[in-house]
Design an enzyme around this catalytic site. Structure first.
Site, short mmCIF file in Angstrom:
data_model
loop_
_atom_site.label_atom_id
_atom_site.label_comp_id
_atom_site.label_asym_id
_atom_site.label_seq_id
_atom_site.Cartn_x
_atom_site.Cartn_y
_atom_site.Cartn_z
N THR A 1 8.93 6.00 -12.37
CA THR A 1 9.09 5.97 -13.81
C THR A 1 10.54 6.18 -14.21
O THR A 1 11.35 6.72 -13.44
CB THR A 1 8.23 7.06 -14.48
OG1 THR A 1 8.75 8.34 -14.10
CG2 THR A 1 6.77 6.96 -14.04
N ASN A 2 10.85 5.78 -15.44
CA ASN A 2 12.22 5.96 -15.92
C ASN A 2 12.62 7.43 -15.98
O ASN A 2 13.80 7.77 -15.83
CB ASN A 2 12.39 5.30 -17.29
CG ASN A 2 12.70 3.82 -17.17
OD1 ASN A 2 12.60 3.24 -16.09
ND2 ASN A 2 13.07 3.20 -18.27
N GLU B 1 15.67 -4.70 -3.05
CA GLU B 1 15.71 -4.64 -4.51
C GLU B 1 17.11 -4.87 -5.04
O GLU B 1 17.30 -5.19 -6.22
CB GLU B 1 15.17 -3.29 -4.98
CG GLU B 1 13.67 -3.12 -4.72
CD GLU B 1 13.13 -1.84 -5.31
OE1 GLU B 1 13.93 -1.00 -5.79
OE2 GLU B 1 11.91 -1.67 -5.29
N GLY C 1 0.84 -1.20 0.00
CA GLY C 1 0.00 0.00 0.00
C GLY C 1 0.87 1.24 0.00
O GLY C 1 1.03 1.90 1.04
N TYR C 2 1.43 1.55 -1.14
CA TYR C 2 2.32 2.71 -1.26
C TYR C 2 1.69 3.82 -2.12
O TYR C 2 1.42 4.91 -1.64
CB TYR C 2 3.66 2.30 -1.89
CG TYR C 2 4.63 1.57 -0.98
CD1 TYR C 2 4.44 1.48 0.39
CD2 TYR C 2 5.76 0.95 -1.52
CE1 TYR C 2 5.34 0.81 1.21
CE2 TYR C 2 6.67 0.28 -0.70
CZ TYR C 2 6.45 0.20 0.65
OH TYR C 2 7.34 -0.45 1.46
N SER C 3 1.49 3.56 -3.40
CA SER C 3 1.11 4.60 -4.35
C SER C 3 -0.27 5.17 -4.07
O SER C 3 -1.18 4.47 -3.61
CB SER C 3 1.15 4.06 -5.78
OG SER C 3 2.47 3.71 -6.14
#
Length: 694
Positions: free
Chosen positions: A678-679, A554, A437-439
């Site tokens: 995003t990139n 990660e 539950g982040y974004s």
């Protein structure tokens, strides 16, 4: 002094001599190449072939590239490895350039010939090499500076019989040297562009604060970093006499050939008018880069380009070595996965409870944890191998591994004893089903600006707000939830707290959405959701530390995209090899070249991933986002290329006769460039890591 320090000192000495005897890149037309040749010989630059010091030869070549100087150190290196008597080469009395083709008694595009005394003509397929004197030299003005020359060959001094393997090595070494010099020239221009962007002001701001400039500079940095890593890998394998060095060298050359011109052009764009006039180094580096890339065609391999070898010989990409422990563990993992292979899928995000149980029974879930928490202190290599093999094979255990990386490690560091006792055993058994539950609607990549609130009410907290893109929210038992507990805190991330909340808690409403890839991601509404303080992980307002601990996992999983792409490439090669002419066509065809591009892109991604994983302390601050950006964009490029190569059959759910799903990979690839930031955001992080202003 360590070997690394010795190499650095040697490179610095070369740089000092080049500046003294040649100058900077603006000396490209006026520099005294013969004088520098003699100075280099006096310092041992042409003894490196006999010493088998390829790393030093390339270090010298890179320093020369930075000043746009074409002194042929690698030609001397190759000549030393082929000629029976090298004393004259080492002393500089015999100054050799190497050619792989001759038009009768002429060499059409010789470099440094005005300072050379001899040409060594080496047939790429093996045979009789000839050492010949240089007769007439006629300069051919054009892009290259110093100019190329047409050389008339004189008397034959010596002939040497060379077998195909030695001839191929000579060609590859020349190609690798040219690539190293080319990339170094482009990198020098890039460095000047970075510094210029910090000091040049337009519209009242340094131009390095403009988004377009940051994006361009970050892209160039990714290309340069991957190129240097690929060249280093090829050198290491050559030094170790590894059989795969030829593939590594060709991948490095192919990468540089593609990226060096665009890095140079990117630097020219950033430098703008100041870099357009010849008082500046940039125009001379521009000439060096583009001329060198063109000249790579003068050194053809008898076996063809790397993609030809890949398609025609059954080869795959060279694999990084995880060390003795890592590779032994890889064999264990493959042995287990082979028993369940018929259940694997590379076109879904499935979960196989039986395989997860088998993995758990072997103690591989949480095996890096301390013994007191059920682990065995497994090292980084084993953790990376387990994730890579899972991604490569499509083994349906990724959610269980994600629980270890994203939740387990944070609970170990920040959780209460009660939480450790409750959740760590579940994670070790692969039984904790969770979502993140982040974004939020206004907090995607900028997680520090999240607004979902938690307000203290006695021994409880009451949560209100909305989360977006909660993958698996419809089927998860728990949510790892980041909320704001102090809206007045500064900086913004200081007022965040993390909770681990059951998804069946009253007040939680889940709205499902089907993503492009077919997976279910959810909007989750939290309306007066009451949770006990015991659900809090870590300190009040200390959630940022908990989140960053979770994201540290990660480092272990970032290789997953590259591993999955590697498998897709191997699958695509399997289809291509069954009908080479019908799918990729003859050597030199556009589709075959496209296949080579994506293969090189995957290996470049793997190189950045390895560098990021191996970085210590803050050393991965650039490598990690660079690996993420290149991995996502390579995934998109791969998906498009697979359809381009295979045609309509590539757009089917599975290619007829094969258990492969290339169209799924294309649909999934978009997630790689938007998930987790995003990139565009990642490039901004890279730019700031290079010192550009916000």
């Amino acid at each position: 002094m360590s070997a690394h320090d010795e190499l650095t000192a040697f490179a610095q000495a070369v740089a000092g001599t080049a500046r003294r005897e040649w100058g900077d890149a603006t000396a490209a037309e006026s520099g005294d190449l013969e004088k520098l040749w003699q100075a280099g010989a006096g310092q041992g630059w042409f003894e490196l072939g006999a010493a088998q010091a390829l790393d030093a030869a390339l270090a010298a070549t890179r320093e020369l590239g930075r000043v746009a100087c074409p002194l042929p150190v690698l030609d001397g290196f190759v000549a030393e490895r082929l000629l029976p008597d090298v004393s004259a080469v080492e002393s500089g009395r015999m100054r050799i350039v190497v050619a792989t083709t001759a038009d009768g008694d002429e060499i059409g595009y010789a470099e440094a010939a005005t300072a050379a005394t001899h040409v060594l003509v080496v047939p790429p397929a093996g045979g009789t090499a000839e050492l010949r004197e240089i007769g007439e030299v006629r300069e051919r003005p054009g892009l290259a500076a110093p100019a190329w020359s047409r050389v008339t060959l004189g008397a034959t001094v010596d002939t040497i019989d060379i077998d195909p393997a030695r001839a191929d090595e000579a060609v590859l070494l020349l190609r690798l040297g040219l690539a190293a010099r080319t990339l170094a020239a482009a990198e020098r221009a890039h460095e000047m562009a970075v510094e210029h962007s910090k000091t040049r002001h337009q519209f009242g701001r340094p131009i390095g604060s403009f988004g377009a400039v940051q994006q361009r500079i970050a892209s160039c940095q990714i290309d340069i970093s991957a190129g240097n890593l690929l060249i280093a890998a090829a050198v290491a394998e050559w030094t170790d006499c590894a059989a795969g060095w030829t593939a590594s060298a060709e991948i490095a050359v192919a990468h540089v050939r593609a990226v060096a011109p665009r890095v140079q052009l990117g630097a020219q764009h950033t430098l703008a008018a100041i870099g357009y006039f010849e008082e500046h180094e940039a125009p001379w580096l521009f000439r060096r880069v583009h001329a060198d890339v063109t000249r790579l065609r003068d050194y053809p391999r008898a076996t063809g380009e790397f993609v030809d070898v890949l398609v025609e010989t059954g080869a795959s990409l060279p694999s990084p070595n995880a060390g003795e422990t890592g590779e032994a563990f890889r064999a264990e993992v493959r042995e287990l996965f082979a028993k369940y292979e018929d259940r694997f899928s590379r076109s879904s995000m499935a979960v196989d409870k039986e395989l997860i149980a088998a993995v758990a029974d072997r103690g591989w879930l949480g095996f890096a944890w301390p013994e007191e928490f059920g682990g065995r202190g497994a090292g980084l290599a084993e953790q990376v191998v387990l994730n890579e093999e899972t991604a490569y094979s499509g083994a349906p255990i990724s959610k269980a591994l994600g629980a270890v990386m994203l939740l387990g490690n944070s609970i170990l560091q920040h959780g209460s004893q009660e939480q450790k006792d409750k959740f760590l055993p579940l994670i070790r058994r692969g039984e904790l089903s969770f979502c993140l539950g982040y974004s939020e609607p206004e907090a995607g990549s900028d997680l520090a600006s999240l607004k979902t609130r938690a307000v203290r009410d006695g021994d409880d907290w009451v949560i209100d707000g909305q989360k977006l893109w909660t993958t698996g929210g419809h089927s998860s038992d728990w949510v790892w939830l980041a909320v704001r507990t102090d809206p007045e805190a500064t900086p913004r991330h200081a007022g965040i707290t993390v909770f681990l909340v059951p998804m069946d808690t009253p007040g939680i409403t889940v709205q499902q959405h089907r993503a492009l890839s077919g997976e279910i991601s959810c909007t989750v509404f939290y309306d007066s959701v009451r949770v006990p303080d015991s659900a809090r992980v870590g300190e009040i307002n200390g959630g940022w530390k908990v989140i960053t601990s979770a994201l540290a996992g990660e480092r272990i999983t970032m290789g997953n995209i590259a591993a999955a792409l590697h498998r897709q490439l191997d699958d695509l090669l399997g289809v291509v090899r069954a009908d080479i002419d019908g799918t990729v066509g003859p050597r030199g065809s556009a589709r075959r070249a496209r296949l080579g591009e994506i293969a090189v892109g995957i290996q470049a991604t793997r190189a950045l991933v390895s560098a990021a994983i191996g970085a210590t302390g803050g050393g991965g601050r650039l490598e990690a986002p660079m690996a993420g950006v290149l991995g996502g964009e390579t995934a998109e490029a791969f998906g498009a290329a697979a359809l381009e190569i295979l045609g309509p059959q590539g757009a089917l759910e599975t290619v007829p006769g094969y258990d492969t799903a290339f169209e799924y990979g294309l649909r999934l690839s978009v997630m790689y460039v938007v998930g987790g930031g995003t990139n565009d955001i990642q490039r901004g992080l890279i730019a700031r890591g290079l010192g550009l202003p916000r």
